[in-house]
Motif scaffolding. Structure first.
Motif, mmCIF file in Angstrom:
data_model
loop_
_atom_site.group_PDB
_atom_site.id
_atom_site.type_symbol
_atom_site.label_atom_id
_atom_site.label_comp_id
_atom_site.label_asym_id
_atom_site.label_seq_id
_atom_site.Cartn_x
_atom_site.Cartn_y
_atom_site.Cartn_z
ATOM 1 N N SER A 2 75.623 48.627 19.372
ATOM 2 C CA SER A 2 75.005 47.806 21.070
ATOM 3 C C SER A 2 74.658 46.324 20.566
ATOM 4 O O SER A 2 73.866 45.723 19.702
ATOM 5 C CB SER A 2 73.276 48.539 21.952
ATOM 6 O OG SER A 2 72.369 47.652 21.387
ATOM 7 N N THR A 4 72.462 44.493 22.190
ATOM 8 C CA THR A 4 71.364 44.257 21.648
ATOM 9 C C THR A 4 70.216 44.039 20.035
ATOM 10 O O THR A 4 69.598 44.604 19.720
ATOM 11 C CB THR A 4 69.489 45.293 22.310
ATOM 12 O OG1 THR A 4 70.017 46.536 22.301
ATOM 13 C CG2 THR A 4 70.308 44.559 23.838
ATOM 14 N N GLN A 5 71.937 45.589 19.113
ATOM 15 C CA GLN A 5 71.109 45.016 17.764
ATOM 16 C C GLN A 5 70.997 44.552 17.149
ATOM 17 O O GLN A 5 72.962 43.753 17.028
ATOM 18 C CB GLN A 5 72.015 47.094 17.429
ATOM 19 C CG GLN A 5 70.824 48.052 18.284
ATOM 20 C CD GLN A 5 71.125 49.099 17.805
ATOM 21 O OE1 GLN A 5 73.046 49.216 17.716
ATOM 22 N NE2 GLN A 5 70.879 50.406 18.113
ATOM 23 N N LEU A 19 70.691 36.313 20.401
ATOM 24 C CA LEU A 19 71.417 37.347 21.182
ATOM 25 C C LEU A 19 69.546 37.591 21.351
ATOM 26 O O LEU A 19 68.872 37.986 19.949
ATOM 27 C CB LEU A 19 71.686 38.790 21.342
ATOM 28 C CG LEU A 19 71.049 39.534 21.708
ATOM 29 C CD1 LEU A 19 71.661 39.219 23.092
ATOM 30 C CD2 LEU A 19 71.678 40.553 21.236
ATOM 31 N N THR A 21 66.161 39.626 22.814
ATOM 32 C CA THR A 21 65.933 40.604 23.469
ATOM 33 C C THR A 21 64.233 40.498 23.776
ATOM 34 O O THR A 21 63.387 40.532 23.185
ATOM 35 C CB THR A 21 66.103 41.185 22.597
ATOM 36 O OG1 THR A 21 65.823 41.738 20.852
ATOM 37 C CG2 THR A 21 67.876 42.064 22.415
ATOM 38 N N LYS A 22 64.383 41.204 24.916
ATOM 39 C CA LYS A 22 63.189 41.331 25.726
ATOM 40 C C LYS A 22 62.463 42.330 25.171
ATOM 41 O O LYS A 22 63.140 43.813 25.933
ATOM 42 C CB LYS A 22 62.464 40.417 26.864
ATOM 43 C CG LYS A 22 63.043 39.204 27.217
ATOM 44 C CD LYS A 22 62.380 38.876 28.732
ATOM 45 C CE LYS A 22 63.166 37.575 28.232
ATOM 46 N NZ LYS A 22 62.993 36.877 30.054
ATOM 47 N N ARG A 24 62.183 46.223 26.589
ATOM 48 C CA ARG A 24 62.218 47.239 28.029
ATOM 49 C C ARG A 24 61.389 48.215 28.092
ATOM 50 O O ARG A 24 60.548 48.662 27.377
ATOM 51 C CB ARG A 24 63.150 47.507 28.219
ATOM 52 C CG ARG A 24 65.159 46.957 27.912
ATOM 53 C CD ARG A 24 65.901 47.536 27.680
ATOM 54 N NE ARG A 24 67.260 46.365 27.587
ATOM 55 C CZ ARG A 24 68.119 47.284 27.612
ATOM 56 N NH1 ARG A 24 68.586 47.735 29.077
ATOM 57 N NH2 ARG A 24 69.330 46.278 27.731
#
Length: 82
Positions: A2, A4-5, A19, A21-22, A24
């Protein structure tokens, strides 16, 4: 993989990754709304007749519990006094 990885070989705490990422956070559903929706679903399902499926069985159990819980509600007590 993905978006986000990231790959383990590029995971470096000192390096900045392109990238961001927050975490979730999922807001919890209102319990009353969930129960109301489930009850509405069971009522709609049971309107077609009792087919003996697990949903019909859940409807009958919920109906029995609710009728028992509200058997002595103030409204019913006033109505029986008339």
């Amino acid at each position: 993989m993905s978006p986000t990885q990231i790959k383990p070989e590029i995971a470096n705490a000192d390096a900045t990754v392109g990238l961001v990422t927050k975490p979730r956070v999922v807001v919890a559903a209102d319990v009353n709304e969930v129960m109301r929706e489930q009850l509405e679903f069971l009522i709609e399902h049971a309107q077609g007749g009792d087919c003996g499926c697990p949903q019909c069985n859940r409807y009958h159990r919920a109906r029995t519990l609710l009728l028992e819980a509200f058997a002595e509600s103030p409204r019913r007590a006033v109505a029986s006094m008339r």
